[in-house]
Design a protein around this motif. Structure first.
Motif, short mmCIF file in Angstrom:
data_model
loop_
_atom_site.label_atom_id
_atom_site.label_comp_id
_atom_site.label_asym_id
_atom_site.label_seq_id
_atom_site.Cartn_x
_atom_site.Cartn_y
_atom_site.Cartn_z
N HIS A 151 39.41 37.00 53.08
CA HIS A 151 39.38 37.88 51.90
C HIS A 151 38.43 37.36 50.85
O HIS A 151 38.40 36.16 50.54
CB HIS A 151 40.79 38.01 51.29
CG HIS A 151 40.83 38.85 50.07
ND1 HIS A 151 40.72 40.21 50.11
CD2 HIS A 151 40.97 38.50 48.77
CE1 HIS A 151 40.78 40.68 48.89
NE2 HIS A 151 40.94 39.64 48.04
N SER A 189 37.46 46.58 48.57
CA SER A 189 37.64 45.17 48.94
C SER A 189 36.65 44.80 50.04
O SER A 189 36.17 45.65 50.80
CB SER A 189 39.08 44.92 49.41
OG SER A 189 39.36 45.69 50.58
N ASN A 282 42.92 38.84 41.58
CA ASN A 282 43.53 40.08 41.09
C ASN A 282 42.49 40.89 40.32
O ASN A 282 41.73 40.36 39.50
CB ASN A 282 44.71 39.76 40.16
CG ASN A 282 45.84 39.06 40.91
OD1 ASN A 282 46.50 39.67 41.74
ND2 ASN A 282 46.02 37.78 40.60
N ARG A 317 47.96 39.62 43.91
CA ARG A 317 47.59 39.09 45.23
C ARG A 317 48.04 37.62 45.29
O ARG A 317 47.62 36.80 44.48
CB ARG A 317 46.09 39.21 45.47
CG ARG A 317 45.63 40.65 45.67
CD ARG A 317 44.14 40.71 45.90
NE ARG A 317 43.73 42.09 46.13
CZ ARG A 317 43.67 42.65 47.33
NH1 ARG A 317 44.00 41.96 48.41
NH2 ARG A 317 43.29 43.92 47.46
N GLN A 319 48.37 34.16 47.52
CA GLN A 319 47.81 33.42 48.65
C GLN A 319 48.75 32.27 49.03
O GLN A 319 49.20 31.52 48.16
CB GLN A 319 46.43 32.86 48.31
CG GLN A 319 45.85 31.98 49.42
CD GLN A 319 44.47 31.46 49.07
OE1 GLN A 319 43.48 32.12 49.34
NE2 GLN A 319 44.40 30.29 48.46
N GLN A 331 47.15 35.98 52.77
CA GLN A 331 47.38 36.72 51.52
C GLN A 331 48.37 37.86 51.75
O GLN A 331 48.46 38.41 52.84
CB GLN A 331 46.07 37.29 50.97
CG GLN A 331 45.06 36.25 50.54
CD GLN A 331 44.20 35.80 51.67
OE1 GLN A 331 43.94 36.56 52.61
NE2 GLN A 331 43.78 34.54 51.65
N LYS A 333 50.33 41.26 49.09
CA LYS A 333 50.30 41.98 47.82
C LYS A 333 51.71 42.10 47.25
O LYS A 333 52.67 42.30 48.01
CB LYS A 333 49.73 43.39 48.00
CG LYS A 333 48.27 43.40 48.43
CD LYS A 333 47.80 44.85 48.59
CE LYS A 333 46.34 44.89 49.04
NZ LYS A 333 45.87 46.27 49.22
#
Length: 809
Positions: A151, A189, A282, A317, A319, A331, A333
């Motif tokens: 990500h 993203s 974020n 978000r 991690q 990760q 949400k």
């Protein structure tokens, strides 16, 4: 993937365009203008849109009122063109909203009209995409499998529509490719996809450049440096129990409130399985700063004030990174839904139209525009707007939460010179919150009140012979108006029915209302008179009112007694003859006098002066009859000079005098004695004497009965003074007078007991009178009577008597 995102963005832009077309067809007044245009840029003509003649815009005081919106726009009254007054930054005004619309109001007077104008702010590409940081470090094990994804931070672009973020591109390399995915309103993203196995020994780190670009023409870009370190052996990533966590939280919760715990596991052992949690990448950085996560446990807490009005929903978000070397991460949400509470009071914005209104303003006149708003949502944002207290103003609703403050009822400046209008806005929350705003409205004066005198009638008492120019009285009128409307001037009102002009007798000072006499008045000529004074203000048109002034003249002792014929000639010597045989009490002469004054000033008394040692004559003090005191003697003089003085009772007293010689005559039947007279004694009582005695008694009785009856009638007819009179009472006195009295007033009736030829004086007690009637009745003479000024006007009763004693009213 990039082509798919461009198609979706084009479809969204087309939908917005169709919605705008539908909005214009609904009849609203709408304009569009790009942000960042220079000041003075014209973007529409309001006169054409509203179908208003340009020449009427100035006369109708057409103006743009922005309310709570910044003053970005204005209108040229000469052309009707709308132009930009201040620089507009769409991102500052509307934030990230796709649609940016400013609503302003236009007001025209005569008649009052309110128009709602919507101005759409079009975005221009004035912002480049930006990343949260300038660089990103990734640790990837060399045993990472092909197709593994990493990500990347999401770039932000405040612009919208075609100018928003469109995609990413990665610098050329042989190990990684780039894949993007649309996140809806969250943006686009990007992920790194491993396409070739890493070899730490061959290349320990890889440096890449990730570039974000928008759809502007030309496009703007932003970049971030990516440094990838290759680690060995830790070949298992942490795995979250859920890819998406959801939690609800009430706004304004206390600091360090626990929201949720996220959990991840790692199949490795030892240090490679120990996990640390962190918040990363974020999109809404400001909102994410209000949360924290415990690295060891994954508990998420609040660390700032959560406000529904700022962000109704927040995406975090999380991690999970192990402690292997190199560490591996995963990760998930966390979607935080903020529940609204009623924590914002309504806001009131008042746009003044008129600060001062005339008191004759008709109802319906608008004086201000009122806009209310509430940052809360739902029922908490429903607002009810009212006016505190009962005042002559009301709120007329124009549309949602927009009102006009108008005059509701007639105004009266003399009662209220200004109004503090308190507007209260209350929302529908539980408990409800409210706010208030004050707006002061001043009422200007108009000439709607005439000057007023304290009393409709003013009584003034003035002494006769007062010098010309003397101050009689002062009148004053009050006008509740202001300034020139309250400036009062005074003037005399001429009586058209009177032959005499009031201005020849009186004068009034126009500034202070002082009344001065212009003539020296004589009570004997004028006893009372009336005139009017008018008070007029200086307003336009002028208003006035009148007051009646009753002037009563008070008598002064300014007239001396006057002796009546036949003894009125002062230059001649009067003479009377009496026989030597005259008995004591013999009637010699009667002196008559009058006085032009009134009351006590006209009450006369008679006095006689004889040669020293004579003492032969006397005079009635009130009647003026001269009679002998005794019989004559041989030693008496043949001629007796007498001086008669008549004096009134004024202050100071005035008098008049005359001379009379009394000559003694011898009787013709007696030759032996010169001044001797022997009276004959009547032996018999004749019939004539009997008739005379009966007549005298009858006349006296009739006179007394008539006098009592007349006084009683007068007492009953007097206005208010004798209303409580009881039965009359007659009292005799040793000097031959009677007193007529009632409970509240007493009259003295005085006459001489010497003869029927006498004066009768009627006056109220106590004597001297303050309010007296003097009635002089002289035998054979005409009636003469005066009266002083009474406190209330009395009914006058004239009457006379004759020689025979008959009484006539």
């Amino acid at each position: 993937m990039m082509k798919h995102a461009i198609l979706k963005s084009f479809a969204r832009t087309w939908i917005v365009f169709l919605l705008c077309l539908w909005d214009m067809s609904s009849g609203k007044i709408e304009f569009s203008i790009s942000e960042e245009v220079s000041q003075g840029t014209v973007f529409g003509n309001i006169a054409k849109e509203l179908n208003i003649n340009v020449k009427e815009m100035e006369t109708r005081m057409f103006q743009i009122v922005s309310g709570s919106t910044a003053n970005y726009f204005d209108v040229k009254l000469t052309t009707g063109e709308l132009f930009v007054k201040e620089r507009i930054d769409r991102e500052q005004v509307c934030g990230n909203n796709l649609k940016c619309t400013l609503t302003v109001e236009a007001v025209a007077q005569n008649p009052h009209s309110l128009y709602r104008i919507q101005i759409h702010i079009l975005d221009v590409n004035d912002n480049a995409p930006t990343f949260p940081g300038s660089s990103l470090t990734l640790n990837i094990t060399e045993v990472a499998t092909l197709g593994e994804r990493y990500h990347l931070p999401i770039a932000e672009d405040p612009d919208t529509g075609s100018n928003s973020l469109k995609g990413y591109r990665l610098s050329p390399n042989e190990y990684f490719s780039l894949e993007t995915q649309s996140e809806g309103v969250q943006g686009i993203s990007a992920e790194l996809v491993l396409k070739k196995s890493l070899d730490r020994e061959k290349q320990p780190f890889i440096k890449l450049l990730l570039t974000a670009f928008d759809g502007g023409k030309p496009p703007k870009t932003g970049s971030i440096d990516i440094i990838i370190y290759t680690f060995d052996v830790n070949d298992n990533n942490p795995v979250f129990t859920k890819t998406l966590y959801k939690v609800q939280v009430t706004e304004n919760v206390p600091f360090r409130t626990k929201l949720i715990t996220v959990t991840a596991t790692d199949a490795d052992d030892g240090m490679n399985s120990e996990i640390e949690y962190s918040l990363i990448g974020n999109r809404n950085v400001k909102a994410s700063e209000k949360f924290s996560i415990t690295p060891d446990t994954g508990e998420i807490h609040t660390q700032g004030q959560i406000d529904y009005e700022e962000s109704p929903a927040i995406e975090l978000r999380v991690q999970a990174k192990d402690k292997g070397s190199p560490p591996r991460s995963a990760q998930c949400k966390v979607l935080v839904e903020v529940i609204d509470i009623n924590d914002n009071a309504p806001e009131i914005t008042i746009t003044p139209l008129l600060q001062t209104v005339r008191e004759d303003t008709t109802p319906g006149k608008a004086v201000a525009l009122v806009t209310v708003s509430d940052q809360d949502g739902g029922k908490n944002g429903d607002i009810k707007c009212t006016i505190k207290d009962l005042i002559p103003f009301k709120l007329d609703s124009n549309y949602d939460n927009h009102y006009s403050l108008v005059v509701d009822r007639p105004l009266d400046r003399e009662r209220d010179s200004h109004y503090n209008v308190t507007i209260i806005a209350t929302d529908g929350g539980t408990p409800p919150l409210s706010s208030a705003s004050d707006y002061i409205i001043y009422v200007s004066d108009v000439n709607d009140n005439a000057p007023q005198f304290p009393e409709p009638v003013i009584n003034v008492c003035l002494k006769e012979n007062t010098p010309v120019g003397s101050l009689m009285a002062t009148v004053s009128a009050f006008d509740p108006d202001l300034n020139e409307n309250a400036q009062v001037s005074y003037s005399l009102v001429e009586n058209k029915k009177s032959d005499t002009s009031v201005s020849t007798m009186m004068n009034v000072n126009s500034l202070n209302g002082d009344i001065y006499s212009m003539q020296s008045l004589n009570y004997e000529d004028v006893k009372k008179f009336d005139f009017q004074i008018q008070a007029t203000d200086s307003g336009v048109p002028a208003l006035s009112s009148n007051v009646t002034v009753h002037v009563l003249i008070l008598d002064e002792n300014d007239n001396s007694p006057v002796i009546l014929p036949p003894y009125s000639d002062q230059d001649s010597v009067n003479s009377e003859n009496i026989p030597y045989s005259a008995e004591a009490g013999y009637f010699v002469a009667k002196i008559r006098a009058v006085d032009a004054d009134s009351g006590y000033n006209a009450l006369l008394s008679y006095h006689i002066s004889e040669p020293k040692g004579t003492n032969l004559f006397r005079i009635g003090t009130s009647s003026g009859e001269i009679r002998t005191k005794r019989r004559m003697s041989d030693s008496d003089l043949k001629t007796h000079p007498l001086i008669i003085t008549v004096t009134d009772h004024g202050e100071p007293p005035l008098s008049a005098s005359m001379s009379i010689d009394v000559v003694v005559e011898e009787d013709t039947g007696d030759k032996q004695t010169s001044f001797k007279q022997v009276p004959l004694i009547e032996d018999t009582f004749s019939d004539l004497n009997l008739y005379l005695l009966i007549a005298i008694i009858s006349v006296t009785a009739i006179f007394l009965v008539s006098l009592i009856t007349l006084i009683a009638v007068k007492c009953h007819r007097t206005d208010g003074i004798f209303s409580s009179c009881s039965a009359p009472m007659i009292t005799t006195h040793p000097d031959g007078s009677w007193s007529y009295s009632k409970t509240t007033q007493q009259y003295d009736v005085c006459f001489s007991s010497d003869t029927l030829k006498s004066d009768v004086v009627v006056f109220p007690s106590p004597f001297p009178p303050a309010d007296a009637e003097l009635i002089s009745i002289n035998g054979g003479d005409t009636f003469m009577r005066t009266q002083t000024l009474p406190s209330t006007e009395k009914r006058k009763i004239p009457f006379t008597t004759s020689e025979t004693g008959k009484y006539e009213k």
